[in-house]
Motif scaffolding. Sequence first.
Motif, mmCIF file in Angstrom:
data_model
loop_
_atom_site.group_PDB
_atom_site.id
_atom_site.type_symbol
_atom_site.label_atom_id
_atom_site.label_comp_id
_atom_site.label_asym_id
_atom_site.label_seq_id
_atom_site.Cartn_x
_atom_site.Cartn_y
_atom_site.Cartn_z
ATOM 1 N N ILE A 225 1.048 -1.301 0.137
ATOM 2 C CA ILE A 225 0.117 -0.036 0.097
ATOM 3 C C ILE A 225 0.901 1.182 0.030
ATOM 4 O O ILE A 225 1.818 1.350 0.895
ATOM 5 C CB ILE A 225 -0.959 0.017 1.198
ATOM 6 N N ILE A 226 0.575 1.964 -0.894
ATOM 7 C CA ILE A 226 1.461 3.273 -1.117
ATOM 8 C C ILE A 226 0.523 4.455 -0.684
ATOM 9 O O ILE A 226 -0.423 4.656 -1.230
ATOM 10 C CB ILE A 226 1.959 3.335 -2.689
ATOM 11 N N VAL A 227 0.769 5.429 0.484
ATOM 12 C CA VAL A 227 0.163 6.527 0.652
ATOM 13 C C VAL A 227 1.114 7.742 0.579
ATOM 14 O O VAL A 227 2.146 7.810 1.030
ATOM 15 C CB VAL A 227 -0.191 6.409 2.310
ATOM 16 N N LEU A 228 0.548 8.647 -0.299
ATOM 17 C CA LEU A 228 1.457 9.802 -0.588
ATOM 18 C C LEU A 228 0.739 10.969 -0.070
ATOM 19 O O LEU A 228 -0.560 11.613 -0.494
ATOM 20 C CB LEU A 228 1.566 10.098 -1.959
ATOM 21 N N ASP A 229 1.042 11.380 1.349
ATOM 22 C CA ASP A 229 0.464 12.465 2.135
ATOM 23 C C ASP A 229 0.436 13.657 1.350
ATOM 24 O O ASP A 229 1.461 14.220 0.885
ATOM 25 C CB ASP A 229 0.978 12.565 3.435
ATOM 26 N N GLY A 230 -0.661 14.457 0.724
ATOM 27 C CA GLY A 230 -0.873 15.623 0.031
ATOM 28 C C GLY A 230 -0.361 15.474 -1.236
ATOM 29 O O GLY A 230 -0.172 16.436 -1.887
ATOM 30 N N PHE A 231 -0.490 14.431 -1.856
ATOM 31 C CA PHE A 231 -0.227 14.035 -3.307
ATOM 32 C C PHE A 231 -1.634 14.200 -3.986
ATOM 33 O O PHE A 231 -2.426 13.270 -3.915
ATOM 34 C CB PHE A 231 0.554 12.873 -3.619
ATOM 35 N N ARG A 232 -1.846 15.046 -4.707
ATOM 36 C CA ARG A 232 -2.894 15.157 -5.388
ATOM 37 C C ARG A 232 -3.007 13.970 -6.483
ATOM 38 O O ARG A 232 -2.183 14.041 -7.208
ATOM 39 C CB ARG A 232 -3.249 16.723 -6.066
ATOM 40 N N PRO A 233 -4.137 13.636 -6.819
ATOM 41 C CA PRO A 233 -4.150 12.647 -8.154
ATOM 42 C C PRO A 233 -3.959 13.428 -9.286
ATOM 43 O O PRO A 233 -3.221 12.420 -9.953
ATOM 44 C CB PRO A 233 -5.882 12.324 -7.898
ATOM 45 N N ASP A 234 -4.013 14.415 -9.635
ATOM 46 C CA ASP A 234 -3.625 15.106 -11.087
ATOM 47 C C ASP A 234 -2.157 14.978 -10.972
ATOM 48 O O ASP A 234 -1.380 15.496 -11.875
ATOM 49 C CB ASP A 234 -4.121 16.230 -11.310
ATOM 50 N N TYR A 235 -1.456 14.939 -9.917
ATOM 51 C CA TYR A 235 0.119 14.791 -9.887
ATOM 52 C C TYR A 235 0.687 13.821 -10.661
ATOM 53 O O TYR A 235 1.737 13.607 -11.110
ATOM 54 C CB TYR A 235 0.685 15.026 -8.600
ATOM 55 N N LEU A 236 -0.057 12.616 -10.429
ATOM 56 C CA LEU A 236 0.223 11.332 -11.023
ATOM 57 C C LEU A 236 0.245 11.239 -12.413
ATOM 58 O O LEU A 236 -1.017 11.458 -13.107
ATOM 59 C CB LEU A 236 -0.389 10.119 -10.396
ATOM 60 N N SER A 237 1.235 10.969 -13.204
ATOM 61 C CA SER A 237 1.150 10.998 -14.647
ATOM 62 C C SER A 237 2.483 10.317 -15.309
ATOM 63 O O SER A 237 3.208 10.180 -14.465
ATOM 64 C CB SER A 237 1.158 12.492 -15.387
ATOM 65 N N PRO A 238 2.339 9.573 -16.280
ATOM 66 C CA PRO A 238 3.430 8.915 -16.767
ATOM 67 C C PRO A 238 4.791 9.847 -17.065
ATOM 68 O O PRO A 238 5.817 9.356 -16.970
ATOM 69 C CB PRO A 238 2.849 8.615 -18.197
ATOM 70 N N THR A 239 4.271 11.248 -17.431
ATOM 71 C CA THR A 239 5.509 12.041 -17.819
ATOM 72 C C THR A 239 6.091 12.432 -16.542
ATOM 73 O O THR A 239 7.317 12.536 -16.342
ATOM 74 C CB THR A 239 4.890 13.302 -18.669
ATOM 75 N N ALA A 240 5.328 13.068 -15.417
ATOM 76 C CA ALA A 240 5.994 13.681 -14.343
ATOM 77 C C ALA A 240 6.361 12.514 -13.333
ATOM 78 O O ALA A 240 7.339 12.748 -12.407
ATOM 79 C CB ALA A 240 4.776 14.508 -13.656
ATOM 80 N N THR A 241 5.643 11.401 -13.129
ATOM 81 C CA THR A 241 5.858 10.123 -12.257
ATOM 82 C C THR A 241 5.818 8.984 -12.837
ATOM 83 O O THR A 241 4.962 8.006 -12.539
ATOM 84 C CB THR A 241 4.854 10.422 -10.909
ATOM 85 N N PRO A 242 6.716 8.508 -13.812
ATOM 86 C CA PRO A 242 6.622 7.524 -14.513
ATOM 87 C C PRO A 242 6.619 6.148 -13.699
ATOM 88 O O PRO A 242 5.860 5.224 -14.000
ATOM 89 C CB PRO A 242 7.963 7.599 -15.534
ATOM 90 N N THR A 243 7.455 6.153 -12.496
ATOM 91 C CA THR A 243 7.473 4.543 -11.881
ATOM 92 C C THR A 243 6.093 4.577 -11.213
ATOM 93 O O THR A 243 5.400 3.460 -11.068
ATOM 94 C CB THR A 243 8.607 4.857 -10.897
ATOM 95 N N LEU A 244 5.473 5.600 -10.494
ATOM 96 C CA LEU A 244 4.407 5.411 -9.763
ATOM 97 C C LEU A 244 3.032 5.331 -10.865
ATOM 98 O O LEU A 244 2.269 4.396 -10.405
ATOM 99 C CB LEU A 244 3.979 6.766 -8.922
#
Length: 83
Positions: A25-44
């Motif tokens: 389980i990965i919990v990212l405190d304060g990490f908005r869903p729109d921050y996650l993208s193949p470009t900005a966060t490819p591993t996540l």
Amino acid sequence: MERRTSDAATPDVGTGRPHAARVVIIVLDGFRPDYLSPTATPTLAALRAAGTAFDDHHSASPTQTIPNAAALATGATAGASGF
């Protein structure tokens, strides 16, 4: 997004005996869903694509890190856990 499920017990490679499935389980405190993208966060983004994402999540009350981490770890609400 496709949701994947697996058997609760899978055979151990070394012994062939069943063992409990592993869960990360990965919990990212304060990490908005729109921050996650193949470009900005490819591993996540790759982890999400290969696993399961919970898109309809809500914080336990109150919306603070420690009570929510305790609720996630124990299944108890803030009132029951004492946080």
